[in-house]
Design a protein around this motif. Structure first.
Motif, PDB file in Angstrom:
ATOM      1  N   UNK A 112       0.815  -1.215   0.000  1.00 50.74           N
ATOM      2  CA  UNK A 112       0.000   0.000   0.000  1.00 50.74           C
ATOM      3  C   UNK A 112       0.848   1.264   0.000  1.00 50.74           C
ATOM      4  N   UNK A 113       1.885   1.288   0.821  1.00 49.55           N
ATOM      5  CA  UNK A 113       2.777   2.453   0.868  1.00 49.55           C
ATOM      6  C   UNK A 113       3.468   2.661  -0.470  1.00 49.55           C
ATOM      7  N   UNK A 114       3.912   1.577  -1.089  1.00 48.74           N
ATOM      8  CA  UNK A 114       4.575   1.690  -2.387  1.00 48.74           C
ATOM      9  C   UNK A 114       3.605   2.148  -3.471  1.00 48.74           C
ATOM     10  N   UNK A 115       2.368   1.695  -3.399  1.00 48.37           N
ATOM     11  CA  UNK A 115       1.356   2.155  -4.357  1.00 48.37           C
ATOM     12  C   UNK A 115       1.131   3.651  -4.192  1.00 48.37           C
ATOM     13  N   UNK A 116       1.031   4.093  -2.962  1.00 51.81           N
ATOM     14  CA  UNK A 116       0.790   5.524  -2.686  1.00 51.81           C
ATOM     15  C   UNK A 116       1.927   6.387  -3.234  1.00 51.81           C
ATOM     16  N   UNK A 117       3.154   5.902  -3.146  1.00 53.70           N
ATOM     17  CA  UNK A 117       4.302   6.645  -3.667  1.00 53.70           C
ATOM     18  C   UNK A 117       4.202   6.849  -5.178  1.00 53.70           C
ATOM     19  N   UNK A 118       3.463   5.988  -5.849  1.00 54.22           N
ATOM     20  CA  UNK A 118       3.337   6.067  -7.304  1.00 54.22           C
ATOM     21  C   UNK A 118       2.206   6.997  -7.747  1.00 54.22           C
ATOM     22  N   UNK A 119       1.384   7.435  -6.808  1.00 60.71           N
ATOM     23  CA  UNK A 119       0.196   8.225  -7.141  1.00 60.71           C
ATOM     24  C   UNK A 119       0.561   9.558  -7.781  1.00 60.71           C
ATOM     25  N   UNK A 120      -0.199   9.918  -8.781  1.00 61.52           N
ATOM     26  CA  UNK A 120      -0.084  11.234  -9.408  1.00 61.52           C
ATOM     27  C   UNK A 120      -1.245  12.054  -8.863  1.00 61.52           C
ATOM     28  N   UNK A 121      -0.922  13.003  -8.001  1.00 60.17           N
ATOM     29  CA  UNK A 121      -1.983  13.791  -7.360  1.00 60.17           C
ATOM     30  C   UNK A 121      -2.012  15.241  -7.853  1.00 60.17           C
ATOM     31  N   UNK A 122      -1.128  15.569  -8.768  1.00 57.76           N
ATOM     32  CA  UNK A 122      -1.072  16.941  -9.277  1.00 57.76           C
ATOM     33  C   UNK A 122      -1.281  16.997 -10.796  1.00 57.76           C
ATOM     34  N   UNK A 123      -2.146  16.126 -11.294  1.00 59.45           N
ATOM     35  CA  UNK A 123      -2.366  16.046 -12.745  1.00 59.45           C
ATOM     36  C   UNK A 123      -2.860  17.378 -13.311  1.00 59.45           C
TER      37      UNK A 123
END
Length: 136
Positions: A112-123
């Motif tokens: 879960x932590x590694x998935x969160x690191x991959x998130x693009x939240x500033x598209x």
């Protein structure tokens, strides 16, 4: 389909298991889940990343240019999910994998932590920046 499964699984002994044909409140269900078992479309991948969810990804094998496989592989290669191709999937394999994950919640948290690191939240900002560069 659901009725067939209900006859095979004693849900009274599995209070944490809910079988539903369709989920209208996916955001609520995904938020409540420790491990998400799903396909690997782009929107689903983005949701998993933003929510920081561990997942078992089973890409739809008939998606255009096998793009779901590559979406899932990206997470699996980043130690953020487990990838199982549908051709390799069986009920026994899935149950075994879930049992293994449930017995190692530290690994689930790591995914879960590694998935969160991959998130693009500033598209929106990225798109705006690109458009501003083009306009200049």
């Amino acid at each position: 389909m659901i009725d067939e499964l209900n006859n095979e699984i004693d849900l009274s002994q599995n209070k944490n298991v809910m079988l539903r044909e369709y989920i209208d409140d996916m955001d609520v269900c995904m938020s409540a889940a420790d491990i998400v078992i799903c396909r690997a479309g782009a929107s689903t991948i983005s949701e998993l990343q933003v929510m920081g969810k561990a997942s078992v990804l089973i890409p739809y094998p008939y998606a255009a240019e096998n793009h779901q496989y590559f979406n899932a592989k990206d997470l699996a290669d980043s130690n953020a999910a487990i990838l199982i191709e549908e051709k390799d999937l069986s009920g026994e394999k899935l149950i075994s994998l879930i049992d293994l994950l449930i017995s190692n919640m530290d690994k689930v948290r790591e995914y879960g932590e590694n998935a969160k690191k991959m998130a693009v939240t500033d598209a929106s900002k990225r798109i705006t920046d690109c458009l501003c560069e083009i306009v200049k």
